[in-house]
Write an enzyme that holds these catalytic residues in place. Structure first.
Site, PDB file in Angstrom:
ATOM      1  N   GLU A 104       0.818  -1.218   0.000  1.00 43.36           N
ATOM      2  CA  GLU A 104       0.000   0.000   0.000  1.00 43.36           C
ATOM      3  C   GLU A 104       0.853   1.271   0.000  1.00 43.36           C
ATOM      4  O   GLU A 104       1.986   1.276   0.470  1.00 43.36           O
ATOM      5  CB  GLU A 104      -0.911  -0.012   1.235  1.00 43.36           C
ATOM      6  CG  GLU A 104      -1.985  -1.079   1.132  1.00 43.36           C
ATOM      7  CD  GLU A 104      -2.806  -1.234   2.405  1.00 43.36           C
ATOM      8  OE1 GLU A 104      -4.034  -1.327   2.294  1.00 43.36           O
ATOM      9  OE2 GLU A 104      -2.224  -1.288   3.497  1.00 43.36           O
ATOM     10  N   CYS A 135       3.530   8.644   0.935  1.00 45.37           N
ATOM     11  CA  CYS A 135       4.178   7.727   1.876  1.00 45.37           C
ATOM     12  C   CYS A 135       4.332   6.382   1.166  1.00 45.37           C
ATOM     13  O   CYS A 135       3.339   5.707   0.901  1.00 45.37           O
ATOM     14  CB  CYS A 135       3.279   7.630   3.117  1.00 45.37           C
ATOM     15  SG  CYS A 135       3.849   6.446   4.326  1.00 45.37           S
ATOM     16  N   CYS A 161       6.919  -6.612   6.902  1.00 43.25           N
ATOM     17  CA  CYS A 161       8.115  -6.050   7.542  1.00 43.25           C
ATOM     18  C   CYS A 161       8.641  -7.070   8.542  1.00 43.25           C
ATOM     19  O   CYS A 161       7.876  -7.609   9.327  1.00 43.25           O
ATOM     20  CB  CYS A 161       7.772  -4.741   8.256  1.00 43.25           C
ATOM     21  SG  CYS A 161       9.217  -4.002   9.063  1.00 43.25           S
ATOM     22  N   CYS A 164       7.656  -4.738  15.237  1.00 39.67           N
ATOM     23  CA  CYS A 164       7.303  -3.789  16.306  1.00 39.67           C
ATOM     24  C   CYS A 164       5.860  -4.100  16.747  1.00 39.67           C
ATOM     25  O   CYS A 164       4.979  -4.247  15.895  1.00 39.67           O
ATOM     26  CB  CYS A 164       7.399  -2.352  15.808  1.00 39.67           C
ATOM     27  SG  CYS A 164       9.032  -1.958  15.146  1.00 39.67           S
ATOM     28  N   CYS A 223       2.645  -1.934  15.636  1.00 34.12           N
ATOM     29  CA  CYS A 223       2.484  -1.626  14.209  1.00 34.12           C
ATOM     30  C   CYS A 223       1.796  -2.767  13.470  1.00 34.12           C
ATOM     31  O   CYS A 223       2.199  -3.930  13.585  1.00 34.12           O
ATOM     32  CB  CYS A 223       3.872  -1.373  13.614  1.00 34.12           C
ATOM     33  SG  CYS A 223       3.880  -1.202  11.816  1.00 34.12           S
ATOM     34  N   GLY A 273       7.275  -1.684   5.669  1.00 30.94           N
ATOM     35  CA  GLY A 273       8.649  -2.154   5.562  1.00 30.94           C
ATOM     36  C   GLY A 273       9.696  -1.271   6.215  1.00 30.94           C
ATOM     37  O   GLY A 273       9.428  -0.133   6.606  1.00 30.94           O
ATOM     38  N   GLU A 274      10.897  -1.839   6.347  1.00 26.69           N
ATOM     39  CA  GLU A 274      12.044  -1.133   6.934  1.00 26.69           C
ATOM     40  C   GLU A 274      12.990  -0.734   5.795  1.00 26.69           C
ATOM     41  O   GLU A 274      13.706  -1.577   5.245  1.00 26.69           O
ATOM     42  CB  GLU A 274      12.729  -2.059   7.954  1.00 26.69           C
ATOM     43  CG  GLU A 274      14.090  -1.593   8.439  1.00 26.69           C
ATOM     44  CD  GLU A 274      14.132  -0.133   8.873  1.00 26.69           C
ATOM     45  OE1 GLU A 274      13.333   0.282   9.717  1.00 26.69           O
ATOM     46  OE2 GLU A 274      14.981   0.620   8.322  1.00 26.69           O
ATOM     47  N   SER A 333      12.555   6.887   6.893  1.00 25.27           N
ATOM     48  CA  SER A 333      12.323   6.620   8.311  1.00 25.27           C
ATOM     49  C   SER A 333      12.780   5.202   8.634  1.00 25.27           C
ATOM     50  O   SER A 333      12.437   4.254   7.938  1.00 25.27           O
ATOM     51  CB  SER A 333      10.831   6.769   8.614  1.00 25.27           C
ATOM     52  OG  SER A 333      10.552   6.358   9.931  1.00 25.27           O
ATOM     53  N   SER A 347      12.797   6.109  14.286  1.00 28.14           N
ATOM     54  CA  SER A 347      11.666   5.789  15.164  1.00 28.14           C
ATOM     55  C   SER A 347      12.207   5.299  16.499  1.00 28.14           C
ATOM     56  O   SER A 347      12.828   4.244  16.566  1.00 28.14           O
ATOM     57  CB  SER A 347      10.802   4.709  14.522  1.00 28.14           C
ATOM     58  OG  SER A 347      10.361   5.160  13.269  1.00 28.14           O
ATOM     59  N   LEU A 348      11.984   6.072  17.532  1.00 26.48           N
ATOM     60  CA  LEU A 348      12.561   5.747  18.844  1.00 26.48           C
ATOM     61  C   LEU A 348      11.508   5.121  19.759  1.00 26.48           C
ATOM     62  O   LEU A 348      11.648   3.999  20.206  1.00 26.48           O
ATOM     63  CB  LEU A 348      13.140   7.019  19.459  1.00 26.48           C
ATOM     64  CG  LEU A 348      14.449   6.885  20.207  1.00 26.48           C
ATOM     65  CD1 LEU A 348      15.496   6.156  19.387  1.00 26.48           C
ATOM     66  CD2 LEU A 348      14.976   8.262  20.586  1.00 26.48           C
ATOM     67  N   ASN A 368      -2.007   4.833  16.472  1.00 25.66           N
ATOM     68  CA  ASN A 368      -3.231   4.551  15.717  1.00 25.66           C
ATOM     69  C   ASN A 368      -3.663   3.114  15.955  1.00 25.66           C
ATOM     70  O   ASN A 368      -2.840   2.200  15.900  1.00 25.66           O
ATOM     71  CB  ASN A 368      -2.977   4.767  14.215  1.00 25.66           C
ATOM     72  CG  ASN A 368      -2.746   6.232  13.905  1.00 25.66           C
ATOM     73  OD1 ASN A 368      -3.559   7.085  14.233  1.00 25.66           O
ATOM     74  ND2 ASN A 368      -1.610   6.538  13.295  1.00 25.66           N
ATOM     75  N   CYS A 374      -0.242   6.161  10.076  1.00 24.58           N
ATOM     76  CA  CYS A 374       1.010   5.471  10.436  1.00 24.58           C
ATOM     77  C   CYS A 374       0.714   4.147  11.112  1.00 24.58           C
ATOM     78  O   CYS A 374      -0.073   4.071  12.042  1.00 24.58           O
ATOM     79  CB  CYS A 374       1.789   6.302  11.459  1.00 24.58           C
ATOM     80  SG  CYS A 374       2.458   7.790  10.810  1.00 24.58           S
TER      81      CYS A 374
END
Ligand code: SAH
Ligand code: SF4
Length: 348
Positions: A92, A105, A112, A116, A119, A158-159, A190, A213-214, A289, A332
């Site tokens: 997407e 985006c 991924c 996380c 997510c 994805g990363e 990111s 992303s922390l 989200n 996100c």
């Protein structure tokens, strides 16, 4: 996809054209056709001779294109595109129109592997990396449908830094003045924190903006939310950022997803400031989200405001990211491309 002409930089197209015994400048026609005229069918490229076009086809060359399966538009103007790839995998892309810019985006992988827990993409199985051509085509297809894109964020599925070469190549193609010419300062990658890849990025001749992303100020908490912390603990990650800044002088953005009662206290905010001391940075706060099967909820307004105020009081430039596209699950961390989530996270 070696034979996909969309997957090549202008330099690579030039080499190909010369290797086929043709004049180098013809590569420019090909590049423009693909990247500025939404060219997909070589037969329509009438500035090249019929014989040369036939030669390209004979050698198996083609221009890939994504199949648009579905488009959803939110009342806030954002839109989500579901694409199918040549091997029927899906991913997407999200369009985020604001007053003065139109940001896309883009995804870099199908699924991924980082897992996380907050997510939705991290919940589906990792399938594969996207090619540079498939990344570039997300921009082209959306532009054809909805008009010019001004800003790009590599923040979809994805990363990006685990698909380093394709991501960098896609940026070279999208930034090129003979093609879409999207300014390098308008492109942001990111990452969840692949420390060695951040150092590698510092040495590139072409460098987008970098966001990290922390989402937690300690290894103990971060490793529960983002398993990448086991591999690259905060000290190692921030050392890589330090080196990156020493070499580039570039400021970075730290993203922080605010999850209710998990990482959003004033103490967390203070620890964050302490952790990042000495770096040049700003912080982007993202309200978590929701998605089905996730036990977390976004922080309440007052908690977000308090967290932001603590950072600002300490002199940190802080923004709270707009929550666009939530109704169409385009915000996100909500992208799943219709894949089934795998086993539920340990937390639930
Ligand atoms: N893999 C990269 C880029 C894609 S994720 C990365 O992790 O940075 C883009 C951003 O969305 C990241 O900052 C991530 O922390 C955030 N995010 C993930 N899930 C989210 C959710 N459910 N709500 C809000 N933000 C989320
Ligand atoms: Fe992957 Fe980023 Fe989602 Fe983590 S937040 S699972 S790295 S897409």
């Amino acid at each position: 996809m070696e034979k996909d002409l969309r997957d090549r930089t202008l330099d690579e197209l030039e080499k190909l054209v010369v290797s086929l015994g043709q004049k180098k400048y013809l590569a420019g026609y090909l590049f423009k056709f693909i990247h500025t005229q939404h060219g997909r069918d070589l037969a329509a490229l009438s500035t090249l001779s019929k014989a040369f076009r036939a030669q390209l086809v004979e050698h198996g060359h083609f221009i890939s294109h994504l199949k648009t399966i579905d488009t959803l538009t939110d009342a806030d103007g954002s839109a989500k595109y579901l694409f199918e790839l040549a091997d029927r995998e899906r991913m997407e892309t999200v369009l985020l129109p604001e007053e003065d810019r139109r940001t896309l985006c883009v995804s870099t992988q199908v699924g991924c592997p980082m897992g996380c827990v907050f997510c939705a993409t991290g919940r589906i199985q990792f399938r594969r990396n996207l090619t540079a051509g498939e990344i570039v085509d997300q921009v082209d297809t959306v532009e054809e449908h909805a008009g010019r894109i001004t800003n790009l964020v590599y923040m979809g599925m994805g990363e990006p830094l685990l698909n380093y070469d394709a991501v960098l190549k896609s940026i070279r193609i999208l930034n090129h003045s003979a093609g879409k010419n999207i300014g390098i300062r308008h492109i942001t990658i990111s990452t969840s924190g692949i420390a060695p890849a951040i150092e590698r990025l510092a040495d590139e001749e072409i460098r987008p903006r970098l966001a990290i992303s922390l989402s937690a100020p300690t290894d103990a908490l971060r490793s529960k939310l983002m398993p990448v912390t086991h591999k690259y603990p905060l000290a190692e990650l921030l050392e890589a950022v330090r080196k990156y800044q020493a070499r580039t002088g570039q400021r970075v953005t730290f993203e922080y997803v605010l999850i209710d009662e998990v990482n959003d206290s004033v103490t967390h905010a203070r620890l964050l400031v302490k952790l990042l001391r000495g770096l040049m940075y700003n912080v982007n706060l993202i309200e978590h989200n929701p998605f089905s099967g996730c036990a977390f909820t976004g922080s309440s307004r007052p908690r977000i405001q308090r967290f932001a105020a603590t950072l600002k009081d300490a002199g940190v430039e802080t923004t709270i990211r707009l929550r666009l596209g939530q109704r169409i699950k385009a915000a996100c961390g909500q992208l799943q491309a219709g894949y089934d989530p795998r086993a539920q996270s340990k937390r639930e």
